[in-house]
Design an enzyme around this catalytic site. Sequence first.
Site, PDB file in Angstrom:
ATOM      1  N   LYS A 149       0.852  -1.195   0.000  1.00  0.00           N
ATOM      2  CA  LYS A 149       0.000   0.000   0.000  1.00  0.00           C
ATOM      3  C   LYS A 149       0.883   1.239   0.000  1.00  0.00           C
ATOM      4  CE  LYS A 149      -1.633   2.721   3.122  1.00  0.00           C
ATOM      5  NZ  LYS A 149      -1.618   4.005   2.396  1.00  0.00           N
ATOM      6  N   GLU A 165      10.130   1.030  10.253  1.00  0.00           N
ATOM      7  CA  GLU A 165      11.103   2.110  10.041  1.00  0.00           C
ATOM      8  C   GLU A 165      10.349   3.407  10.283  1.00  0.00           C
ATOM      9  OE1 GLU A 165      14.153   1.719   9.579  1.00  0.00           O
ATOM     10  OE2 GLU A 165      14.401  -0.285   8.727  1.00  0.00           O
ATOM     11  N   GLU A 210       9.933  15.779  15.731  1.00  0.00           N
ATOM     12  CA  GLU A 210      10.222  15.706  14.299  1.00  0.00           C
ATOM     13  C   GLU A 210       9.414  16.778  13.569  1.00  0.00           C
ATOM     14  OE1 GLU A 210       8.790  12.222  12.090  1.00  0.00           O
ATOM     15  OE2 GLU A 210      10.831  11.960  11.343  1.00  0.00           O
ATOM     16  N   CYS A 258      13.789  11.119   7.210  1.00  0.00           N
ATOM     17  CA  CYS A 258      13.831  10.614   8.584  1.00  0.00           C
ATOM     18  C   CYS A 258      15.232  10.697   9.180  1.00  0.00           C
ATOM     19  CB  CYS A 258      13.307   9.191   8.627  1.00  0.00           C
ATOM     20  SG  CYS A 258      14.040   8.178   7.353  1.00  0.00           S
TER      21      CYS A 258
END
Length: 500
Positions: A196, A270, A402, A304
């Site tokens: 997906k 991840e 983040e 990331c």
Amino acid sequence: MTLTGIEQFTVRRSSAEQSCASVLPPTGHFIGGTFLPGSSTRHIDVVDPTTEQVIASVQAGTASDVDLAVEAAVAAQKSWGATTPKERSEVLSLIANIIETNREAFEIIESANTGKPRTVAEDDVSSTIDTFRFMAGASRTLTSMAGGDYATGHTSVILREPVGVVGVITPWNYPLLMAAWKIAPILAAGNSIVLKPSEQTPLSTLKLAELVAGRIPDGILNVVTGQGRTVGQRLAEHPDVALIALTGSVVSGQAVAETAGRSVKRVHLELGGKAPVVVFPDADLRAAAAGVRNAGFWNAGQDCGAACRVLVHESVAEEFTEHLVREVGTLVVGAPGAGDDVEIGPMISRPHFERVKESLAEAKAAGLQVAIGGSALEGPGYFIEPTVISKVPAGAHIATHEIFGPVVTVESFSSTEEAITRANESPYGLSASVWTRDSSLSLSVPKQLDFGTVWVNSHLVLACEVPWGGFKGSGYGRDLSLYALDDYSRTKHVMINHGA
Ligand code: NAD
């Protein structure tokens, strides 16, 4: 030091942006080797974040679309799992060749769907090809632990087997590359896939499906488009999916792991990151600043592993910040087609753009010092100025959460111990870098940092031979390298009694 609220960044627009219309893929689900319309009439618009225009509409998949894809994957895995490493390697090499032959189409689609500069899209496609080539070779070197006689009259053989059907959920920041990091090792290890893509960036994955259709065994790679809460959720809960692999945010990882736990499914995550960049006083400060310019702002900081949180020794903080501000001031913001020197594209979507703006507003309201940038740029498109926030106090929200945008914060420390403690205080553990010319620090500090990758005098340099993955809130499981092949294999012990 030049501290500004300067309006030095503008968005360079392209006079003739290359249209992606001629290279767009079909927009059904790719199941069993063909595109199917799906069971719902609902669609999801795919938006170009540079122009804010809709460029395509994809199927909003349902649980029954996932079930159909899993059925196809289960059927295909039986014969795929029985092929030799050489045969699987040939399929992976073929996929690499197909992508290489069509690389321009992939670059155009990726830039249109994410707004990323063409140089970044080119790098993504090159790395995608290399990922398939590496896994094509690596899969032929796989062994399992040597067998042996460990009980009287018995000989043990250790077999490495595929896990079966793997569900994959990918993010929007590197749509094709993140798909490749999963598809290549998963297929190499003899599994089949239902993937997906992010609902925001499904086009390059669908293009890959279109181009490999009929050229790789039907059903080993299936793509179902749609939302995380429907398609992703069903993949995580489906009883015939043996392992679910997600690259995305911590919240999505938690949801998937929780769902997968109910069927005791293996999970590979991840997740996010907030990479500290620890600059010691003996470091080459110019090189460190240039390193942060590249690694903090690559893909507009939507990475990331972005070098987004500088911790610099107090004795050189001022000098380092001056170098960094000068470096960042040279970044060119613009549309993908506005020139080869464009390095900063837009944020992926309006909601993400609003989130980044909110973080900047909060930092300003908290009295933090904006050394350069700090604001949104004029639309259309979701552009944010490359930003450096200096003299950030320990624990500030902007330095611990983040942001996933072109924003770098600079904090200072006074001792090595403090630098290590502060770097490790992050809930994330994906990557970090250390800048020093001291050979002792270059090993002793990385050993004490709680991050899956630690660079020394470098940042964001990746290679297919070495693993990528995090600790703590950044998840578990490894992409790339032989470790990924291990993650997508299972071990079986066969013990033969020959003593009777
Ligand atoms: P996201 O979590 O919003 O979405 C990622 C994927 O998860 C999408 O396909 C989404 O549809 C799906 N999803 C969302 N909720 C779900 C649910 N409840 N169940 C199943 N699937 C669900 O992340 P994003 O915004 O697309 O990507 C940005 C995030 O990804 C950042 O946090 C970034 O750090 C992380 N990321 C990590 C790596 C890495 O290698 N560690 C690489 C790239 C991106």
